[in-house]
Each structure stands twice: as C-alpha cells, then as structure tokens.
Design an enzyme around this catalytic site. Structure first.
Site, PDB file in Angstrom:
ATOM      1  CG  HIS A  31      -2.176  -0.774   1.021  1.00 37.64           C
ATOM      2  ND1 HIS A  31      -3.307  -0.256   0.461  1.00 37.64           N
ATOM      3  CD2 HIS A  31      -2.435  -2.077   1.282  1.00 37.64           C
ATOM      4  CE1 HIS A  31      -4.240  -1.201   0.396  1.00 37.64           C
ATOM      5  NE2 HIS A  31      -3.728  -2.317   0.894  1.00 37.64           N
ATOM      6  CE  LYS A  48     -13.964   6.745  -0.189  1.00 38.09           C
ATOM      7  NZ  LYS A  48     -13.332   7.086   1.105  1.00 38.09           N
TER       8      LYS A  48
HETATM    9  C1  LIG Z   1     -12.075   7.284   1.394  1.00 35.05           C
HETATM   10  C2  LIG Z   1     -11.625   7.608   2.745  1.00 35.05           C
HETATM   11  C3  LIG Z   1     -10.255   7.769   3.015  1.00 35.05           C
HETATM   12  C4  LIG Z   1      -9.191   7.705   1.938  1.00 35.05           C
HETATM   13  O1  LIG Z   1      -9.034   9.006   1.393  1.00 35.05           O
HETATM   14  P1  LIG Z   1      -7.779   9.403   0.492  1.00 35.05           P
HETATM   15  O2  LIG Z   1      -8.143  10.756  -0.005  1.00 35.05           O
HETATM   16  O3  LIG Z   1      -7.709   8.409  -0.604  1.00 35.05           O
HETATM   17  O4  LIG Z   1      -6.593   9.410   1.365  1.00 35.05           O
HETATM   18  C5  LIG Z   1      -9.872   8.050   4.314  1.00 35.05           C
HETATM   19  N1  LIG Z   1     -10.766   8.170   5.299  1.00 35.05           N
HETATM   20  C6  LIG Z   1     -12.097   8.056   5.076  1.00 35.05           C
HETATM   21  C7  LIG Z   1     -13.037   8.219   6.212  1.00 35.05           C
HETATM   22  C8  LIG Z   1     -12.562   7.751   3.803  1.00 35.05           C
HETATM   23  O5  LIG Z   1     -13.876   7.618   3.601  1.00 35.05           O
END
Ligand SMILES: *Cc1c(COP(=O)(O)O)cnc(C)c1O
Length: 849
Positions: free
Chosen positions: A388, A691
């Site tokens: 990762h 998202k």
């Molecule tokens: C999707 C998500 C992440 C990951 O976010 P990145 O921008 O890819 O680092 C971290 N925390 C929460 C609560 C999320 O929903």
C-alpha cells in the site's frame, strides 16, 4: 407475531428435536414494512425493554435504531445460513482477506439498500412516528481503521458479497477504534472512540469458535512417536481469541458473507498459580493485560509504530485466523493437506498481517505434522500480498530481540525461511553479496530487524500494487531486486470504491436522476454509467443535475454551520480536501493557496476572482508533530479570514472536525472540486478521489496514484492537472532550491512573508516557523514550493470554468459518467481473475451455465 402461511411452510427450515414430541418449524422472515415494523417493535419492547407507552421522543431514538438493527440482522442471518449451506455444497475454493483494519462506517443504510428494504423500513418507521434519516444518525461509525487502507478493505467486502464470491474477512474487534477528533483553540485533541458503548446490533459472538494464541516462552526440540525431530513452543502465556461475526450482505443477491473480528480474552486458567498464592488482584490485572491486545487501534496512517503491543496484535490476527481456517479443514479432511492449497487463498492487506507467512508454516509443521517442503509449498501458493505504500517510514520492521522474546518459535521459522531463500539466491546469483543483504528478511546491524515486507514478498505467489503508477514504482524501485528474481509475481490492481455506499446510499437523489435518464442497469455494473455522458449536452438534465448537487451542498453547509459556526457562501464553489493529514498529501500547499487568495482580496486584486468555500478535514496521528501543526495553521488562517469583513461573499475556509466515513458520505456528494495534490510518486492510489468523481466533482491533482487513471478515464480536458510528475520530482530532488521558486513568483513571496510576519498568529509568535522552515528547506521531501505556481495557475483555470456554469456542469456529468471503472466491483473481478480464481456462488434457482 410470526405467522406461517402454507406457502411459507414449504420453504421453512425444520429443526428436528431429539424428543418424540413437537417438530418446530421456522417460516421465512417477511421482507415488507409490516413484518419489519412488527419485528422491530418486538425487539424494542420485549428485548430492549422500552415501555410500550413511551412516546416517540429522542430519548428512545437510539433504542428504536437498535431494535430495527436487530430485526434486520435476523434477515441477514437467515440469508447468511443459506449462503453458508450453498458454499458448503459447492465445495469450492475460498479466499480470506486478512487486514488489521476495516473502516466499515455505519451499517443501517447499507443493509437496507443491499436487502432492498429501504422503502419498507421508511414505511415501518413512519407508522411509529420516526424518520429513517434521523435514526441512521444514531449509529456510531465502526471506525476500525485509519483511512484509505481500512476503507478499501470495507469496500472490498461489499464487492465480494455483491459478486457472490466466497470471501471471508478477518480482523480485530478493537474496543476503541480510530479516535474522535475535537478541535480546541485550533489544535487537535484526541478523544477515545468507545463505539460499542451503546451495543452493536450487527454482530454475533461465536464463543464455540474460540482460539488459543501463544506468546513468550521458548521453543524446544523433541522426538515424536514416529522418531522424527519436531519442535514445540512451550511455557507460553496464552491469550484467547474470541470471534465476533458481522454479516456482509451482497447487493440484491441474497448472498451474505462474513467479517470475523477477534477479541482478546484471558484464558480460564489464567495464572491460576497466582490465584492460589492469594495474589488475586495481580491475577486479575494479568487478565486485563491479555485483553489489552484488542483494546485499541493504532492511529498511525502510513507510518510504522514499532510498539510491542502492535506486534502482538499482528500475531493475534494471523494466528487466530489461520487456526480457524485450518480447524475447518481438519474437521472435514483430517490431517491430509494435499488439496488444501487448491482450496484456499489468503490476501494480506499490506505488511501488517504478513507474519501469517511464518505462522502458517508453524501451524502446518508443529501442529499438523507436515515436513518443511510440503508446508512451504502450501504457504507460498496460498499467500498473496498487497503493498500500500512506497514511503520508507511505513515499511514495517521489528527488532529481532523483540521477536525472540515474544514469538520465539515464529522467529526460528523466519530464520529458516531466510536461510533457504538466501541459499537459493546465492546459487543463482553467485558473488552478489549486495543483493543478498538487500533481499534478506533480516536487516543486519547492531540491532537486527525483521523486514516484514520482504517476508511478505518471499512467502507470496502474488504481489500487487494499488494503482498503475504505484505498481510500476514498486517494480522499478522498492521491490526491484525481487522483481528481477520473480517478475511473474508482480501485478497491478487499481483500487476502487463501492458504488452502493458511495453513490447509491450517499446520493439517492442523483441516482434517481441518473436512472430516470439511462435506466437502472448501472446499479449492477457501474461501467453502464458511460451512457450518461451524452446527457451532459442536455440543458434540462444539467439543470436537474445542478439542483440535486445544490441541495446536497446546502445540507452539508448546515452541518458545517452547526459544527463550527462558520456560514459558508451559499452557491459558491466548494473546494474540498479531506483525508488523513500528512505532509506528502500536501494540505499545506492548499493552505498556502488559500493565503494567496486572501492576499488578493486584501490588495484588491479581484479581477477574475471567483467566490470560494475551502473545506478541510482529516485526522493527524497523535504523535505526528508537523501534521498537528498543519491543522493548527489551517484553523488559524480560517479564523483570520472568516473574521475579516473584506472576505464576505468571497472566501470562506473551514476545518471540519472528526473526519470519518459517515461524514465523507455527506461531503463527497456536495463537493465541486476535489483536491488530490500529493507530491507525485507518493500517494499509492487514493480512493477519496474516486468517491468525489463518482458524485460529479472535478479533480485538481498531480500525476500521482489513481489520479492518472482518473484523468485518462474522463479525458485530460476534464481534469485540472498541475505540478511535477514522479520522474521530474526524482530528477529535481538532488538540486532542489526552493528559493528559485520564490524568486520566480511574487505571489508566493508575499504569501510566505505574510505568514512569517505573524499575521495569523499574533499571540503566539513563531508558531508557524516550523512549517515555513520545512517548505524552505532544499531537503523538503514533498517539494511543496516547487508546485505552488503551477497549482495557483490551475486554480485560476478552475475559477474561470466555474464562472461558466453550463460548461462546469457538463464536466461534472462527464466525470460521473466516466467513473464506472473505479467501482471496487471492477477491482475485485480483477483480483478474482488474476489471483483468487473463485467460483461465484450460484444464485438459488439459477444455474452456472
Ligand atoms: C475514502 C476515505 C479515506 C481515503 O481518502 P484518500 O483521499 O484516498 O486518502 C480516508 N478516510 C475516510 C473516512 C474515507 O472515507
């Protein structure tokens, strides 16, 4: 309450009692508003003991939520049992997803969506005087993860169940998940997250499947009955692992998979000797120590912690899960393991569970009597490893001395794996001692260390990165030596997110709008969103699109105002950066740009100025000084800017506390501009970016992680690209001179001067000098200033496009339309096609052909 119609009786489960008397049958549970209402009232009044006369006031809202959860769990368990029966009949291969983190968030809405009970629940609640949306807020997030890695595991479980794949998740049931973040005087304050406080209706304890985990003691040789030299691990201090199962429903397919989380408990005979010696309090204290193992999640994202308790947790998860799988096998097949490897695959979510490689060897050899070669063949053909991160500070290493004390027998096995592996490398690469020391599982030195990533690579048949660039860099840099040895092991699996939670459940109005245009097939295969693209040119559709997004934004602004007191500018651009606070993610670059916008306002340079709301959220690891100071900085500039009347209607800045899954569900549907601005080559993938895109945000970003694939999918013309690429970053590093970039950009110089002047910290002189010093250093690993000018210019372009709302909306619709490949269903299909090779569960009544 439960009635049985003749039709229901036909399908009902029959439980045969030993006595000659009654045969009792269970009719299937109803899947409508009426039965849901009856069952949830049954739990509310008869299990939770709420007085029937109790009015529908907020006082009992949490109980109403719990009762509904219990009624839904019954329906999940019903399908769970049926799924398990069908899986057993099929006798197919199974996969096990091992992860120290599962960032599940809330379960109520997701369960309703996947079971198709949303409307039924709304009706059932309405008849009792409740609103679903209001009750859903009563659920605490299951925050058993830090960020992207843990949330990925949760999205994967949803996709595996939705694709009917037999995949079980294994994790730890932390009593305290990710801390709750409060902001006091601009600073982060961590509060414990006691998420189980009010009960958790989505799990079932399985005390009959408890496992015993050894620690400490020592290893000894003995001769077994067959005259063979064997090893045993003795004088151990054992801890029990008690499983709690959470049902994971697939979308509209009646499949339910399992997430099994382990809780640590003291053994019954725990320090009986001390009891007998009259040291009762000491014995009880020792019992507590055993239970500490599953007490708390380590809140470090992208950095190792190095604490003994963390190693205990990793071993606890690995040993309990592997014992669990082996016990099922032995129950069916006895001690014959020749077909075990064909039937099992273990996916390791980062190096955290990589001790599984050694533990499976130990269990097969010491507990099940296999010889080394047979055990190694099984282990190295069932373990698969997902990397990762490329950040060196995140690569886990454990002191050999700690390992020896805590897990002596496991250390012996690691040494043996290493000896055999290095012997083989020495044979194929004679004389290359540099190679041997680089690939060794042990880092030599005054304090030798076990390299967990190397253990994972050596012990796995598959190693994957999580985005195209990340995998490329793994092969070229971090794992270059291993890639040379075994190129066939390496593969890419670009991350994804589940569209059930992140689009369907989070943004129902947008989904209605989409389905109104293109039908609802996209809900089964998100690639189908592509057909939405032509409607970007339909002005009526754009209008409806804008309306839904505006409503989402207004709802989020209400939350922001309620939580922080800041009134955002209605209708203005919402520019969002939410994620863990980390220097490589460069919240500081964004904050410098905000200061620049403020500077423009103050000097009256308002030509082409577009009103903007800038939203930040995210947690810092409690021991990460710089990240915490960045939070303080954002809060101080926000306070100054929001209080200055010159900024009214032009600029608002806010830091929203306690970033978590349930908050992101609201943020991602309301955001116009998604900030993905990490230093190129540092963000493995990112999933927040996906998202946002799914919900119609445009992205401003560097060529990093999955941004590259997002840009390809939506088309370069619809993506705000800026900054150095990974190659340029690497190239510039040796001769990086931040001063050159300051000299070339007066805006940047003014920004730095304004901060240095103490304008944002009048009562705390020098507070932000450490941030300035960091970005002014030629050794700044994140090269913040190198990208400032390019970022500023790109933000001007963003502002320009925003003024052309029609064009912005076209871009927004095309982003959603192109987001299909970022469904975690696509990712999981790839894992299955290339790594797992599982057969989906045949739906009842359907056939495989
Ligand atoms: C999707 C998500 C992440 C990951 O976010 P990145 O921008 O890819 O680092 C971290 N925390 C929460 C609560 C999320 O929903």
């Amino acid at each position: 309450m439960l009635t049985s119609s003749p039709a229901a009786k036909k399908e009902s489960v029959v439980i045969r009692k030993r006595s000659k008397s009654a045969e009792c049958t269970l009719p299937p549970l109803g899947m409508n508003a009426e039965t849901l209402c009856q069952d949830s009232q049954h739990y509310l009044f008869r299990s939770l003991g709420v007085p029937v006369a109790e009015a529908a006031t907020d006082k009992i809202a949490r109980s109403v939520y719990t009762a509904l959860g219990m009624a839904l769990r019954d329906r999940l368990v019903e399908r769970w049992n049926q799924s398990e029966e069908r899986r057993t009949e099929m006798r197919g291969k199974r996969a096990f997803y091992l992860s120290l983190e599962f960032l599940l968030g809330r379960s109520l809405n997701n369960t309703l969506l996947n079971l198709g009970l949303e409307e039924a629940a709304e009706t059932a609640l309405a008849s009792q005087g409740w609103e679903l949306a209001e009750l859903a807020e009563k659920e605490a997030d299951a925050g058993l993860g830090n960020g992207g890695l843990g949330r990925l595991a949760a999205c994967f479980l949803d996709s595996c169940a939705s694709l009917a794949l037999p995949v079980t998740g294994y994790g730890i049931r932390y009593a305290y998940g990710m801390f709750r973040q409060e902001i006091h005087h601009g600073e982060q304050v961590e509060e414990p997250d006691h998420w189980l406080k009010n009960g958790y209706p989505w799990e079932i304890k399985r005390p009959e499947r408890v496992r015993r985990i050894p620690y400490g003691g020592h290893s000894e040789v003995y001769i077994d009955a067959a005259g063979k030299n064997r090893f045993r691990w003795v004088d151990t201090h054992d801890v029990l692992a008690v499983p709690y199962d959470i049902p994971i429903p697939g979308y509209a397919n009646d499949v339910v998979n399992t997430l099994r989380l382990w809780r640590a408990a003291a053994t019954d005979v725990f320090d009986l000797g001390e009891f007998n010696a009259g040291a009762y309090p000491e014995a009880v204290a020792a019992k507590n120590a055993a239970e500490h193992i599953s007490m708390v999640l380590y809140p470090n994202d992208s950095s190792e912690n190095g604490k003994e308790l963390r190693l205990r947790q990793q071993y606890f998860l690995a040993s309990a899960s592997l014992q669990d799988v082996l016990a099922d096998w032995v129950a069916k097949h006895g001690e014959k393991f020749s077909h075990f490897a064909e039937q099992h695959v273990f996916q390791l979510n980062d190096t955290h569970p990589s001790i599984s490689v050694a533990e499976l060897m130990r269990l097969l050899i010491d507990e099940h009597g296999l010889d080394w070669n047979a055990a190694w063949k099984i282990t190295s053909s069932t373990m698969a490893y997902t990397n990762h991160t490329l950040l060196p500070e995140a690569l886990e290493r454990w002191p050999v001395r700690l390992f020896r004390q805590l897990l002596p027998r496991v250390l012996e096995i690691i040494y043996e794996i290493n000896a055999r592996f290095l012997r083989e490398v020495a044979r194929t690469h004679p004389g290359d001692s540099g190679l041997l020391s680089r690939v060794s599982l042990i880092e030599e030195g005054p304090d030798p260390m076990v390299r967990m990533a190397n253990l994972a690579v050596v012990g796995s048949f598959s190693v994957n990165g999580v985005a195209a660039l990340h995998t490329e860099l793994l092969c070229r840099e971090l794992f270059h030596d291993f890639y040379q040895l075994w190129p066939e092991r390496f593969n890419n699996k670009t991350n994804g997110v589940t569209p059930r939670r992140w689009l369907q459940s989070a943004n129902p109005e947008l989904c209605k709008l989409i389905s109104g245009k293109i039908g609802s097939d996209w809900q089964q295969d998100l690639a189908g969103l592509q057909t939405l693209s032509p409607f970007a040119d339909d002005s009526r559709f754009r209008k409806s699109w804008a309306k839904v997004r505006a409503a989402n934004k207004a709802a989020l602004f209400d939350i922001i105002s309620e939580q922080t007191g800041v009134a955002m500018i209605p209708g203005a651009l919402l520019d969002t950066q939410v994620k863990r606070i980390h220097e490589y993610k460069r919240q500081l670059l964004n904050a410098l740009h905000v200061v620049h916008l403020y500077d423009r306002i103050k000097r009256g340079d308002l030509e082409g100025f577009t009103p903007r709301n800038v939203l930040f959220a995210g947690k810092a690891a409690p021991g990460y000084f710089m990240a915490k100071r960045i939070i303080r900085f954002i809060n101080e500039i926000a306070r100054t800017i929001n209080a200055d009347p010159d900024t009214d209607g032009l600029l608002r800045v806010v830091f929203l506390p306690d970033y978590r899954v349930s908050l992101m569900e609201k943020i991602c549907t309301a955001t116009d501009l998604s900030e993905q601005i990490s230093t190129a080559g540092k963000e493995a993938s990112g999933t927040g970016n996906m998202k946002f895109m799914m919900n119609g945000a445009l992205t401003i970003g560097t060529l990093d992680g999955a941004n590259i694939e997002i840009r390809e999918a939506v088309g370069a013309e619809h993506f705000f690209l800026f900054g150095l690429n990974a190659e340029e970053v690497a190239h510039l590093r040796a001769q990086y001179q931040p001063q050159h970039f300051i000299d070339a950009d007066q805006d940047l110089e003014r920004v730095l001067q304004l901060i240095r002047s103490g304008y944002f910290n009048p009562y705390d002189f020098g507070l932000f000098d450490c941030l300035l010093d960091a970005v002014l250093s030629p050794h700044d690993p994140w090269m913040v200033l190198a990208d400032f000018t390019s970022y500023k210019q790109k933000q001007q372009e963003v502002a320009g496009l925003w003024r052309d709302q029609d064009e912005w909306l076209r871009f927004s619709i095309r982003n959603t339309a192109a987001s299909g490949i970022f469904s975690s269903d696509r990712t999981i299909r790839e894992y299955n096609a290339d790594i797992w090779h599982l057969t989906p569960l045949v739906a009842e009544g359907a056939s495989l052909g």
